[in-house]
Design an enzyme around this catalytic site. Structure first.
Site, PDB file in Angstrom:
ATOM      1  N   GLU A   1       3.054 -17.047   8.664  1.00 48.01           N
ATOM      2  CA  GLU A   1       2.225 -17.450   9.787  1.00 48.01           C
ATOM      3  C   GLU A   1       2.177 -18.928  10.163  1.00 48.01           C
ATOM      4  O   GLU A   1       2.070 -19.262  11.316  1.00 48.01           O
ATOM      5  CB  GLU A   1       0.804 -16.923   9.605  1.00 48.01           C
ATOM      6  CG  GLU A   1       0.349 -16.811   8.187  1.00 48.01           C
ATOM      7  CD  GLU A   1      -0.706 -15.741   8.066  1.00 48.01           C
ATOM      8  OE1 GLU A   1      -1.864 -16.053   8.284  1.00 48.01           O
ATOM      9  OE2 GLU A   1      -0.355 -14.596   7.758  1.00 48.01           O
TER      10      GLU A   1
ATOM     11  N   GLU B   1      -4.548   2.335   1.513  1.00 55.22           N
ATOM     12  CA  GLU B   1      -5.483   2.398   0.370  1.00 55.22           C
ATOM     13  C   GLU B   1      -6.877   2.872   0.775  1.00 55.22           C
ATOM     14  O   GLU B   1      -7.593   3.451  -0.028  1.00 55.22           O
ATOM     15  CB  GLU B   1      -5.571   1.043  -0.340  1.00 55.22           C
ATOM     16  CG  GLU B   1      -6.185  -0.112   0.440  1.00 55.22           C
ATOM     17  CD  GLU B   1      -5.170  -0.929   1.253  1.00 55.22           C
ATOM     18  OE1 GLU B   1      -4.111  -0.370   1.596  1.00 55.22           O
ATOM     19  OE2 GLU B   1      -5.449  -2.102   1.560  1.00 55.22           O
TER      20      GLU B   1
ATOM     21  N   CYS C   1       0.603  -4.051   4.485  1.00 58.13           N
ATOM     22  CA  CYS C   1       0.272  -5.039   5.512  1.00 58.13           C
ATOM     23  C   CYS C   1       1.072  -6.327   5.270  1.00 58.13           C
ATOM     24  O   CYS C   1       2.262  -6.359   5.538  1.00 58.13           O
ATOM     25  CB  CYS C   1      -1.235  -5.275   5.543  1.00 58.13           C
ATOM     26  SG  CYS C   1      -1.760  -5.903   7.149  1.00 58.13           S
TER      27      CYS C   1
ATOM     28  N   HIS D   1      -3.207  -0.172   6.145  1.00 52.52           N
ATOM     29  CA  HIS D   1      -3.818  -0.180   4.806  1.00 52.52           C
ATOM     30  C   HIS D   1      -4.099   1.254   4.337  1.00 52.52           C
ATOM     31  O   HIS D   1      -5.225   1.728   4.458  1.00 52.52           O
ATOM     32  CB  HIS D   1      -5.122  -0.983   4.836  1.00 52.52           C
ATOM     33  CG  HIS D   1      -4.912  -2.446   4.979  1.00 52.52           C
ATOM     34  ND1 HIS D   1      -4.624  -3.263   3.909  1.00 52.52           N
ATOM     35  CD2 HIS D   1      -4.931  -3.253   6.063  1.00 52.52           C
ATOM     36  CE1 HIS D   1      -4.483  -4.507   4.324  1.00 52.52           C
ATOM     37  NE2 HIS D   1      -4.659  -4.534   5.632  1.00 52.52           N
TER      38      HIS D   1
HETATM   39  N1  GLN Z   1      -1.896 -12.101   7.323  1.00 53.49           N
HETATM   40  C1  GLN Z   1      -1.152 -10.999   7.834  1.00 53.49           C
HETATM   41  C2  GLN Z   1      -1.508 -10.702   9.264  1.00 53.49           C
HETATM   42  O1  GLN Z   1      -2.484 -11.177   9.760  1.00 53.49           O
HETATM   43  C3  GLN Z   1      -1.406  -9.754   6.994  1.00 53.49           C
HETATM   44  C4  GLN Z   1      -2.798  -9.257   7.084  1.00 53.49           C
HETATM   45  C5  GLN Z   1      -3.129  -8.282   5.981  1.00 53.49           C
HETATM   46  O2  GLN Z   1      -2.390  -8.155   5.030  1.00 53.49           O
HETATM   47  N2  GLN Z   1      -4.248  -7.597   6.091  1.00 53.49           N
HETATM   48  O3  GLN Z   1      -0.791  -9.990   9.935  1.00 53.49           O
END
Ligand code: GLN
Length: 537
Positions: A404, A508, A380, A506
């Protein structure tokens, strides 16, 4: 008729109630029963989505996009079934539902109260997850005696009136502490916590004693006597080197046999735990050690990356190697020359995360891994980091923002998804849950998955900017997976590197002890391969 098992906890929290519940779940499932498992959390947050990992550990995401307590992850890893959002019940959800119904006139003018309205709502939710199941296992979060847990205990007491006491089993997990000064295990805290349960009308059927040392027959007799259960219904759960041993430990004490007997269910089939035993055998026979640097923001919190740690460990066991996680606080990598910290690592993993803090350090880690041919796995945020690093240092792009917060970058390589632009609420508003992904033919991921269509779970607001696909592709950072429904880039692979893969999802959450996730498996295998080649030199 569905049967209900309630797991409560006494004396202290973190006793492993969740593991006890999950262990019972896997044992019953493997005896042929259809099991549903639900966590009741007494906090007022509607879900765990907006809770800080510093306070609450990892947020576990379900297939249907609920952001839940990490215990649901244990349930899934043990029972190996997708657990839905309804299997996480919080005080916040219960009150929201009751208040909404009240506003809509659903209570016909009655005074809405904890008893019966809140307790009814709790019972309804427990019964709902039991539809079509033989057994519901419900874990009550917190410790008996907590004020906020009372409505749950009252609800599970009342449920006996709805479904019949014979269809319910109360299992109390308690601590039997060892007092070093006198060299003794003490039963008094257990007596007190069982008294507390009885005061509100619940007589436990089974007591599970968490302890550092074995709880001998004499102590079990004593606990049984004071707590009004037969000594044969007092079980021990000694501290263990692996949580995955607990089902076997409990089964060897005939725990599941007694549970079935008490519920009036046939116990003819022994649970089939062959693959589980094999897994433990592999665990005991791991050779060598591999160090994986876990570069994130919450590395000092043990449970913040729980599923990631479990997935890496599953993959290590499958590869016959012990994996040591080396937590690296990403901010520590921001000082000049700090990438030296990574020198001892055989692989680098950057897990998910939110916010700007520590991002620059993660980019340092990605650069280090890319330049030194160290296997890199980005989950992610970890994928977004690999993309930004590549954009900055390989492509020399000005659009390589630092993620971001940087709104000034024109045409950033990672940007906020369109549907996220006007979102103001924090809870439950990311791109959440399972989405399909088409895997690019001929990619490394295709080989790893052995499939062209997969489904993985998400929790993010940002995504890869598709206008850069060609530029990245030409330089060797290739798109290896795309969401067929929304067009989001889901997997990026650096083809000029031994193993550098970033995924927007994810993975995991899908790893199981007996079914390690293919990506984690391949990641560890790649690191092991390189380590062996180095040693052979
Ligand atoms: N902060 C990033 C996003 O919102 C990654 C989010 C995350 O790793 N779960 O896209």
């Amino acid at each position: 008729m569905t049967k209900y098992i309630f797991v409560t906890g006494g004396v202290v929290s973190s006793l492993g109630k969740g593991i006890t519940a999950a262990s019972l779940g896997v044992l019953l499932k493997r005896r042929g029963y259809r099991v549903s498992i639900i966590k009741m959390d007494p906090y007022i947050n509607v879900d765990a989505g907006a809770m800080s990992p510093f306070q609450h550990g990892e947020v576990f995401v379900t297939v249907d996009g609920a952001e839940t307590d990490l215990d649901l992850g244990h349930y899934e890893r043990f029972i190996d079934e997708a657990i839905m959002g309804d299997n996480s019940c919080t005080t916040g959800k219960v009150y929201s539902a009751v208040i909404q119904r009240e506003r809509a006139g659903g209570y016909g003018g009655a005074t809405v109260q904890v008893i019966p309205h809140i307790t009814n709502e709790i019972q309804d939710r427990i019964e709902r997850v039991g539809k079509g199941k033989d057994v519901v296992i419900a874990e009550i979060g917190g410790t008996v005696g907590d004020i906020e847990g009372l409505p749950y205990l009252e609800a599970i007491r009342q449920l006996a009136g709805r479904v019949g006491r014979g269809n319910i089993l109360y299992c109390h997990v308690t601590l039997v502490p060892y007092i070093a000064a006198s060299g003794e295990l003490k039963t008094k805290p257990t007596q007190h916590s069982v008294n507390e349960l009885r005061r509100i009308g619940i007589q436990p059927d089974i007591i599970v004693c968490r302890s550092q040392y074995t709880v001998g027959a004499e102590l079990r007799e004593k606990i049984g006597l004071f707590c009004s259960v037969p000594a044969g219904a007092v079980f021990e759960a000694i501290d263990s080197d692996s949580i995955y041993r607990i089902p076997i430990v409990l089964h060897s004490q005939k725990f599941d046999d007694l549970v079935l007997e008490k519920l009036g269910l046939p116990g003819d089939n022994a649970p089939d735990m062959k693959d589980w035993e094999e897994f433990l055998h592999k665990y005991d026979n791991r050779k060598g050690e591999l160090t994986v640097a876990l570069v994130g923001k919450y590395t000092e919190i043990k449970d913040a990356y729980l599923s990631v740690n479990e997935a890496v460990s599953h993959a290590g066991i499958a590869n016959g190697v012990k994996v040591k996680m080396m937590p690296v606080a990403s901010e520590d990598l921001e000082a000049p020359g700090a990438e030296k910290i990574l020198e001892g690592a055989d692989a680098v993993l950057v897990p998910g995360g939110f916010g700007q803090r520590g991002v620059e350090g993660m980019i340092v880690a990605a650069k280090y891994a890319r330049e030194h041919n160290v296997p890199y796995f980005g989950l992610c945020l970890g994928m977004q980091i690999a993309v930004i690093e590549f954009a900055r240092n390989v492509l020399g792009l000005s659009g390589a923002n630092s993620l971001e917060m940087d709104e000034n970058t024109e045409n950033p390589v990672i940007y906020l998804m369109e549907e996220q632009k006007n979102v103001t609420d924090v809870g439950g508003t990311s791109r959440l849950g399972a989405y399909p992904c088409d895997i690019t033919a001929g990619s490394r991921s295709e080989k790893i998955y052995g499939a062209n269509h997969i489904e993985e779970r998400h929790r993010h607001r940002f995504e890869f900017n598709n206008s850069y696909i060609e530029e990245f592709d030409a330089a060797g950072m290739k798109v290896a997976g795309v969401c067929p429904t929304g067009g989001q880039v889901e997997i990026m692979e650096n083809v000029n590197h031994p193993w550098m893969i970033g995924v927007q999802f994810h993975p995991e959450f899908l790893s199981r002890p007996v079914k390690p996730h293919p990506l984690f498996n391949a990641f560890i295998a790649a690191a092991l391969d390189i380590q062996k080649k180095k040693e052979a030199k």
